[in-house]
Write a protein that holds these residues in place. Sequence first.
Motif, PDB file in Angstrom:
ATOM      1  N   ALA A   2      35.751  73.923 -14.416  1.00  0.00           N
ATOM      2  CA  ALA A   2      34.821  73.970 -15.548  1.00  0.00           C
ATOM      3  C   ALA A   2      33.373  74.051 -15.081  1.00  0.00           C
ATOM      4  O   ALA A   2      32.514  74.580 -15.785  1.00  0.00           O
ATOM      5  CB  ALA A   2      35.017  72.753 -16.445  1.00  0.00           C
ATOM      6  N   ALA A   3      33.085  73.549 -13.882  1.00  0.00           N
ATOM      7  CA  ALA A   3      31.717  73.567 -13.361  1.00  0.00           C
ATOM      8  C   ALA A   3      31.306  74.949 -12.868  1.00  0.00           C
ATOM      9  O   ALA A   3      30.121  75.219 -12.691  1.00  0.00           O
ATOM     10  CB  ALA A   3      31.583  72.551 -12.231  1.00  0.00           C
ATOM     11  N   LEU A   4      32.272  75.860 -12.654  1.00  0.00           N
ATOM     12  CA  LEU A   4      31.948  77.189 -12.156  1.00  0.00           C
ATOM     13  C   LEU A   4      31.291  78.018 -13.252  1.00  0.00           C
ATOM     14  O   LEU A   4      31.651  77.911 -14.416  1.00  0.00           O
ATOM     15  CB  LEU A   4      33.221  77.901 -11.676  1.00  0.00           C
ATOM     16  N   PRO A   5      30.316  78.865 -12.890  1.00  0.00           N
ATOM     17  CA  PRO A   5      29.700  79.720 -13.917  1.00  0.00           C
ATOM     18  C   PRO A   5      30.686  80.779 -14.374  1.00  0.00           C
ATOM     19  O   PRO A   5      31.246  81.510 -13.580  1.00  0.00           O
ATOM     20  CB  PRO A   5      28.507  80.343 -13.180  1.00  0.00           C
ATOM     21  N   GLY A  20      43.542  74.337 -26.797  1.00  0.00           N
ATOM     22  CA  GLY A  20      43.346  72.966 -26.337  1.00  0.00           C
ATOM     23  C   GLY A  20      44.604  72.293 -25.828  1.00  0.00           C
ATOM     24  O   GLY A  20      44.612  71.094 -25.580  1.00  0.00           O
ATOM     25  N   ARG A  21      45.695  73.046 -25.681  1.00  0.00           N
ATOM     26  CA  ARG A  21      46.930  72.455 -25.162  1.00  0.00           C
ATOM     27  C   ARG A  21      46.934  72.390 -23.635  1.00  0.00           C
ATOM     28  O   ARG A  21      47.747  71.693 -23.060  1.00  0.00           O
ATOM     29  CB  ARG A  21      48.146  73.228 -25.665  1.00  0.00           C
ATOM     30  N   LEU A  22      46.037  73.123 -22.989  1.00  0.00           N
ATOM     31  CA  LEU A  22      45.789  73.012 -21.550  1.00  0.00           C
ATOM     32  C   LEU A  22      44.308  72.710 -21.387  1.00  0.00           C
ATOM     33  O   LEU A  22      43.481  73.203 -22.144  1.00  0.00           O
ATOM     34  CB  LEU A  22      46.117  74.317 -20.814  1.00  0.00           C
ATOM     35  N   VAL A  23      43.969  71.912 -20.395  1.00  0.00           N
ATOM     36  CA  VAL A  23      42.585  71.538 -20.151  1.00  0.00           C
ATOM     37  C   VAL A  23      42.181  72.029 -18.774  1.00  0.00           C
ATOM     38  O   VAL A  23      42.922  71.858 -17.804  1.00  0.00           O
ATOM     39  CB  VAL A  23      42.416  70.010 -20.245  1.00  0.00           C
ATOM     40  N   VAL A  24      41.007  72.639 -18.692  1.00  0.00           N
ATOM     41  CA  VAL A  24      40.507  73.138 -17.415  1.00  0.00           C
ATOM     42  C   VAL A  24      40.027  71.957 -16.584  1.00  0.00           C
ATOM     43  O   VAL A  24      39.283  71.114 -17.084  1.00  0.00           O
ATOM     44  CB  VAL A  24      39.343  74.136 -17.647  1.00  0.00           C
ATOM     45  N   ARG A  40      48.501  75.553 -13.996  1.00  0.00           N
ATOM     46  CA  ARG A  40      48.538  76.580 -15.044  1.00  0.00           C
ATOM     47  C   ARG A  40      47.150  76.816 -15.634  1.00  0.00           C
ATOM     48  O   ARG A  40      46.735  77.958 -15.827  1.00  0.00           O
ATOM     49  CB  ARG A  40      49.507  76.185 -16.155  1.00  0.00           C
ATOM     50  N   SER A  41      46.413  75.734 -15.889  1.00  0.00           N
ATOM     51  CA  SER A  41      45.076  75.895 -16.459  1.00  0.00           C
ATOM     52  C   SER A  41      44.123  76.530 -15.453  1.00  0.00           C
ATOM     53  O   SER A  41      43.264  77.334 -15.826  1.00  0.00           O
ATOM     54  CB  SER A  41      44.534  74.562 -16.961  1.00  0.00           C
ATOM     55  N   ARG A  42      44.271  76.230 -14.164  1.00  0.00           N
ATOM     56  CA  ARG A  42      43.423  76.830 -13.140  1.00  0.00           C
ATOM     57  C   ARG A  42      43.665  78.333 -13.050  1.00  0.00           C
ATOM     58  O   ARG A  42      42.735  79.130 -12.978  1.00  0.00           O
ATOM     59  CB  ARG A  42      43.681  76.171 -11.782  1.00  0.00           C
ATOM     60  N   ILE A  43      44.941  78.741 -13.103  1.00  0.00           N
ATOM     61  CA  ILE A  43      45.290  80.163 -13.055  1.00  0.00           C
ATOM     62  C   ILE A  43      44.756  80.879 -14.302  1.00  0.00           C
ATOM     63  O   ILE A  43      44.198  81.966 -14.220  1.00  0.00           O
ATOM     64  CB  ILE A  43      46.811  80.354 -12.911  1.00  0.00           C
ATOM     65  N   ALA A  44      44.915  80.254 -15.473  1.00  0.00           N
ATOM     66  CA  ALA A  44      44.416  80.854 -16.719  1.00  0.00           C
ATOM     67  C   ALA A  44      42.900  80.993 -16.676  1.00  0.00           C
ATOM     68  O   ALA A  44      42.350  82.029 -17.071  1.00  0.00           O
ATOM     69  CB  ALA A  44      44.842  80.015 -17.915  1.00  0.00           C
ATOM     70  N   ALA A  45      42.211  79.970 -16.183  1.00  0.00           N
ATOM     71  CA  ALA A  45      40.751  80.031 -16.088  1.00  0.00           C
ATOM     72  C   ALA A  45      40.320  81.109 -15.108  1.00  0.00           C
ATOM     73  O   ALA A  45      39.334  81.812 -15.347  1.00  0.00           O
ATOM     74  CB  ALA A  45      40.197  78.676 -15.668  1.00  0.00           C
ATOM     75  N   GLU A  46      41.058  81.264 -14.018  1.00  0.00           N
ATOM     76  CA  GLU A  46      40.745  82.311 -13.045  1.00  0.00           C
ATOM     77  C   GLU A  46      40.841  83.689 -13.686  1.00  0.00           C
ATOM     78  O   GLU A  46      40.052  84.585 -13.388  1.00  0.00           O
ATOM     79  CB  GLU A  46      41.713  82.218 -11.862  1.00  0.00           C
ATOM     80  N   SER A  47      41.788  83.865 -14.602  1.00  0.00           N
ATOM     81  CA  SER A  47      41.944  85.165 -15.259  1.00  0.00           C
ATOM     82  C   SER A  47      40.844  85.438 -16.276  1.00  0.00           C
ATOM     83  O   SER A  47      40.663  86.566 -16.703  1.00  0.00           O
ATOM     84  CB  SER A  47      43.315  85.246 -15.949  1.00  0.00           C
ATOM     85  N   LEU A  48      40.103  84.400 -16.676  1.00  0.00           N
ATOM     86  CA  LEU A  48      39.028  84.557 -17.651  1.00  0.00           C
ATOM     87  C   LEU A  48      37.683  84.900 -17.012  1.00  0.00           C
ATOM     88  O   LEU A  48      36.734  85.221 -17.714  1.00  0.00           O
ATOM     89  CB  LEU A  48      38.876  83.277 -18.474  1.00  0.00           C
ATOM     90  N   VAL A  49      37.602  84.837 -15.686  1.00  0.00           N
ATOM     91  CA  VAL A  49      36.358  85.158 -14.999  1.00  0.00           C
ATOM     92  C   VAL A  49      36.039  86.630 -15.237  1.00  0.00           C
ATOM     93  O   VAL A  49      36.927  87.483 -15.127  1.00  0.00           O
ATOM     94  CB  VAL A  49      36.484  84.864 -13.482  1.00  0.00           C
ATOM     95  N   PRO A  50      34.795  86.946 -15.599  1.00  0.00           N
ATOM     96  CA  PRO A  50      34.442  88.350 -15.842  1.00  0.00           C
ATOM     97  C   PRO A  50      34.803  89.237 -14.653  1.00  0.00           C
ATOM     98  O   PRO A  50      34.539  88.891 -13.501  1.00  0.00           O
ATOM     99  CB  PRO A  50      32.924  88.309 -16.052  1.00  0.00           C
ATOM    100  N   GLY A  51      35.458  90.352 -14.946  1.00  0.00           N
ATOM    101  CA  GLY A  51      35.864  91.292 -13.913  1.00  0.00           C
ATOM    102  C   GLY A  51      37.248  91.029 -13.350  1.00  0.00           C
ATOM    103  O   GLY A  51      37.785  91.853 -12.611  1.00  0.00           O
TER     104      GLY A  51
END
Length: 122
Positions: free
Chosen positions: A63-66, A54-58, A16-27
């Motif tokens: 987290a290392a990706l720009p 903070g209820r999900l952690v990347v 879930r956190s990986r999918i959410a982080a993917e959606s935050l990538v610019p563009g």
Amino acid sequence: MIEGPSGRRRRAKGERSRIAAESLVPGASVTDVARRHGTTRWQVYDWRKKLRDGRLVVPDSVAALPMFAELVVEGAAAEMPAETAVNTSVEIVVSDVVIRVGLDTDEVLLTRAIRAARAATS
């Protein structure tokens, strides 16, 4: 993992956190990310909120990706004239909508304005 007769998927917190982080990538489009992972955009928005709270952690690998462009400062601060006025406003651009507010703007009001701009442009 698919469970029960309804076919609902239960995803691990890391997924879930990986999918959410993917959606935050610019563009990135939340709708496209949700479709690619077989979920709804509302779930992705919920997971993004949980990331912020903070209820999900990347995961470290994500987290290392720009995620943001590098800040580049042209010229030295010492080169600025002494009479240069300090800008006490913030400009936020959401698609083709520009929101300009002062630094003393209420956070709740600013959050509502940003959400309205996002909703209007999506």
